[in-house]
Design an enzyme around this catalytic site. Structure first.
Site, mmCIF file in Angstrom:
data_model
loop_
_atom_site.group_PDB
_atom_site.id
_atom_site.type_symbol
_atom_site.label_atom_id
_atom_site.label_comp_id
_atom_site.label_asym_id
_atom_site.label_seq_id
_atom_site.Cartn_x
_atom_site.Cartn_y
_atom_site.Cartn_z
ATOM 1 C CD GLU A 232 -12.256 26.340 -10.132
ATOM 2 O OE1 GLU A 232 -12.437 27.489 -9.688
ATOM 3 O OE2 GLU A 232 -11.143 25.906 -10.446
ATOM 4 C CB CYS B 23 -17.946 32.251 -9.478
ATOM 5 S SG CYS B 23 -16.938 31.978 -10.938
HETATM 6 P P1 NAP Z 1 -25.492 24.947 -7.563
HETATM 7 O O1 NAP Z 1 -26.887 25.088 -7.137
HETATM 8 O O2 NAP Z 1 -24.454 24.616 -6.559
HETATM 9 O O3 NAP Z 1 -25.511 23.835 -8.707
HETATM 10 C C1 NAP Z 1 -24.354 23.494 -9.431
HETATM 11 C C2 NAP Z 1 -24.533 22.105 -10.002
HETATM 12 O O4 NAP Z 1 -24.634 21.154 -8.946
HETATM 13 C C3 NAP Z 1 -25.778 21.920 -10.838
HETATM 14 O O5 NAP Z 1 -25.489 21.052 -11.902
HETATM 15 C C4 NAP Z 1 -26.732 21.283 -9.858
HETATM 16 O O6 NAP Z 1 -27.752 20.538 -10.458
HETATM 17 C C5 NAP Z 1 -25.802 20.380 -9.108
HETATM 18 N N1 NAP Z 1 -26.261 19.970 -7.794
HETATM 19 C C6 NAP Z 1 -26.983 20.666 -6.891
HETATM 20 N N2 NAP Z 1 -27.154 19.936 -5.771
HETATM 21 C C7 NAP Z 1 -26.526 18.755 -5.964
HETATM 22 C C8 NAP Z 1 -26.345 17.577 -5.175
HETATM 23 N N3 NAP Z 1 -26.835 17.492 -3.948
HETATM 24 N N4 NAP Z 1 -25.640 16.558 -5.706
HETATM 25 C C9 NAP Z 1 -25.125 16.647 -6.933
HETATM 26 N N5 NAP Z 1 -25.266 17.730 -7.731
HETATM 27 C C10 NAP Z 1 -25.951 18.775 -7.239
HETATM 28 O O7 NAP Z 1 -24.966 26.238 -8.298
HETATM 29 P P2 NAP Z 1 -25.669 27.035 -9.482
HETATM 30 O O8 NAP Z 1 -26.846 27.743 -8.933
HETATM 31 O O9 NAP Z 1 -25.876 26.172 -10.662
HETATM 32 O O10 NAP Z 1 -24.482 28.058 -9.884
HETATM 33 C C11 NAP Z 1 -24.209 29.201 -9.172
HETATM 34 C C12 NAP Z 1 -23.055 28.996 -8.219
HETATM 35 O O11 NAP Z 1 -21.925 28.496 -8.914
HETATM 36 C C13 NAP Z 1 -22.585 30.280 -7.574
HETATM 37 O O12 NAP Z 1 -22.324 30.065 -6.212
HETATM 38 C C14 NAP Z 1 -21.291 30.593 -8.333
HETATM 39 O O13 NAP Z 1 -20.373 31.390 -7.627
HETATM 40 C C15 NAP Z 1 -20.765 29.244 -8.577
HETATM 41 N N6 NAP Z 1 -19.802 29.261 -9.687
HETATM 42 C C16 NAP Z 1 -18.483 29.117 -9.398
HETATM 43 C C17 NAP Z 1 -17.551 29.166 -10.427
HETATM 44 C C18 NAP Z 1 -16.090 29.012 -10.146
HETATM 45 O O14 NAP Z 1 -15.349 28.745 -11.082
HETATM 46 N N7 NAP Z 1 -15.609 29.165 -8.922
HETATM 47 C C19 NAP Z 1 -17.982 29.355 -11.748
HETATM 48 C C20 NAP Z 1 -19.340 29.499 -11.991
HETATM 49 C C21 NAP Z 1 -20.249 29.441 -10.950
HETATM 50 P P3 NAP Z 1 -29.218 21.187 -10.687
HETATM 51 O O15 NAP Z 1 -29.095 22.033 -11.859
HETATM 52 O O16 NAP Z 1 -30.085 20.034 -10.891
HETATM 53 O O17 NAP Z 1 -29.549 21.975 -9.448
#
Ligand code: NAP
Ligand code: MG
Length: 490
Positions: free
Chosen positions: A258, A292
């Site tokens: 997602e 998102c």
């Molecule tokens: P993110 O930076 O991609 O992080 C999401 C999760 O992944 C966090 O738990 C993060 O941990 C972890 N993570 C980051 N790098 C990683 C790696 N290399 N290996 C394993 N895990 C890793 O996103 P965010 O800033 O938290 O959230 C915003 C994004 O989520 C936006 O792009 C939004 O559109 C998207 N989103 C999508 C949906 C959907 O249903 N489509 C819903 C909500 C949000 P850390 O916290 O330690 O960085």
């Protein structure tokens, strides 16, 4: 309403591995901050790679027995959890608001929404089906059943601390999968309180394990490459999702992704403009624009663009910035300074590229990461802001003349999560549901999310669906058994 100290005192601060709350072996502890004050709310355990593998080992050890439990047993654990979260909804709402910053009224909305997944999947657990049929040649029968995928790894984002967790944990439990959950470093507290609630509802040890970490890549990597893991489910940015897909390829893991969005919000000349402004307020400002599903590009017919901008700016400009748990607050801060600086960059760039600020466009007052709700009018097609996920309270408005021009603008993105369209013309509305390249469309509404509906995107917004009857399928494998047709010997 409980006090913030009463709520924080209930949050477990360890890792949850094999049914025990334990300390992590990562460096130091993780300080979880209140984005409205910049102050630390709680310090929690920090997992390293070894802890991550211990959590996977616990999930793996619990899988065989858990996969054989009756659907009714799994359903009842979820149902009890649903009741407990409902009883404690004020605590959950307060905690969400404290760690993530959204106004308390919206946090209550997330508790209802997030808990709906727990109820929905308690109901889905007993409806996992199968089928039986004849092979076309008549020489055999096919028996088709569903089995749990096996140990899963869930990685969640910070923006909906409860709902993003329950959308994964609910169907995993219902399907008979065990799981390791890694919440976002910025907002892990709600997941910890939720998992404590699962424990109280009678969830057996090892079924759900939680690791919080400041080293997400280093802690997740070994889990993903371990042969015991069968599935990864991720919600977050497209950039990180792409990385995780590459890592999953080596082990041919089942994946659900997602990812990010860049939702178009179309307003036609025949739209009910007041309804469109109401929808825009929801689609743009829910979660302070950090969703998102947030409307990212307002694509408005030139005949109504000025009136729409004026009305939207009046509503957005009147919002009261503040700490989410205060009653007068109608708009919270963005998540951190990096996010706030990014808002300013997007506004400044848009203005340089010919757009105009109608309201906002600058930092708000106070210690938190406040950014004023912003409307940008006359934004030129091709502007930088239209190609990025804004993830904050900025509404750029682009004008169009014809329906095909509007659709072309809407589809001009690598993302495809959700689209919104406002029109009173039924035939046009029906056409749009087919021409907009998104996994979901809100027709004359600014809010589509519902636990009973399949949530998810196309293109680079991801694969797989959460919620609905589709949501549990992500945690099930299909098993086919061939049974030769036989005849009695007598
Ligand atoms: P993110 O930076 O991609 O992080 C999401 C999760 O992944 C966090 O738990 C993060 O941990 C972890 N993570 C980051 N790098 C990683 C790696 N290399 N290996 C394993 N895990 C890793 O996103 P965010 O800033 O938290 O959230 C915003 C994004 O989520 C936006 O792009 C939004 O559109 C998207 N989103 C999508 C949906 C959907 O249903 N489509 C819903 C909500 C949000 P850390 O916290 O330690 O960085
Ligand atoms: Mg991040």
């Amino acid at each position: 309403m409980p006090t913030e100290f009463e709520v924080l005192a209930k949050v477990p601060t360890g890792l949850f591995i094999g049914g025990s709350w334990v300390d992590g072996h990562g460096e130091g502890r993780i300080a979880v901050e209140d984005p409205a004050t910049g102050k630390t709310l709680l310090e929690i355990a920090n997992a390293n790679a070894e802890d991550g593998l211990a959590a996977l080992a616990a999930a793996d050890a619990a899988q065989a027995k858990w996969g054989k439990t009756s659907p009714r047993e799994r359903a009842e654990i979820l149902r009890r959890t649903f009741e407990l979260v409902r009883e404690r909804s004020e605590e959950f709402a307060m905690l969400i608001s404290l760690e993530m910053g959204k106004p308390i009224a919206e946090a209550r909305g997330e508790v209802t929404y997030g808990n709906e997944f727990v109820r929905w999947f308690s109901e889905e657990a007993v409806r996992i089906g199968g089928r039986y049929g004849s092979l076309p040649e008549g020489h055999g029968r096919m028996l088709i059943t569903k089995r749990p995928v096996g140990p899963a790894f869930a990685i969640t984002p910070w923006n909906f601390p409860l709902a993003m967790a329950t959308r994964k944990i609910g169907p995993a439990i219902a399907a008979g999968c065990t799981m390791v959950v890694k919440p976002a470093e910025l907002t892990p507290l709600t997941t910890l309180l939720f998992v404590k609630t699962l424990e109280e509802a009678g969830l057996p040890a090892g079924v759900i394990n939680v690791i919080t970490t400041s080293t997400s890549a280093a802690t997740s990597g070994p889990i993903i490459s371990d042969a015991r893991l069968r599935k990864i489910t991720f919600t977050g940015s497209t950039q990180v999702g792409r990385q995780l897909l590459k890592q999953s390829a080596d082990r041919i893991l089942r994946t659900s992704m997602e990812l990010g969005g860049n939702a178009p919000f179309l307003v036609f000349e025949d739209a009910n403009l007041d309804a469109a402004v109401d929808g825009a307020m929801l689609a743009k400002l829910r979660n302070i624009g950090q969703a998102c599903t947030a409307a990212n590009r307002f694509i408005v017919h030139e005949k109504v663009a000025d009136e729409f901008a004026t009305k939207l700016a009046a509503r957005m400009g009147a919002l009261n910035l503040g700490r989410g748990i205060e009653a007068a607050t109608t708009m919270g801060p963005v998540i951190n300074e990096k996010a706030r600086a990014n808002m300013q960059r997007l506004v400044d760039t848009t203005v340089k590229e010919g757009g105009e600020i109608v309201t906002g466009g600058e930092y708000g007052a106070g210690d938190g990461y406040f950014f004023k709700p912003t409307v940008l009018a006359n934004v030129r097609p091709g502007s930088t802001i239209l190609g990025e996920e804004i993830f904050g309270p900025i509404a750029p408005i682009v004008r169009f003349k014809t329906e095909s021009e509007a659709v072309a603008l809407a589809n001009d993105t690598e993302y495809g999560l959700v689209s919104y369209a406002f029109t009173e013309d039924f035939k046009r509305g029906m056409r749009l549901t087919e021409s907009l390249e998104t996994g979901m469309t809100g027709l004359n509404t600014g809010l589509v999310s519902n636990a009973a509906a399949p949530f998810g995107g196309v293109k680079e917004s991801g694969m797989g669906r959460e919620g609905g009857t589709e949501g549990i399928e992500e945690y099930l494998e299909t098993k086919y058994v061939m049974i030769p047709a036989t005849e009695a010997a007598d």
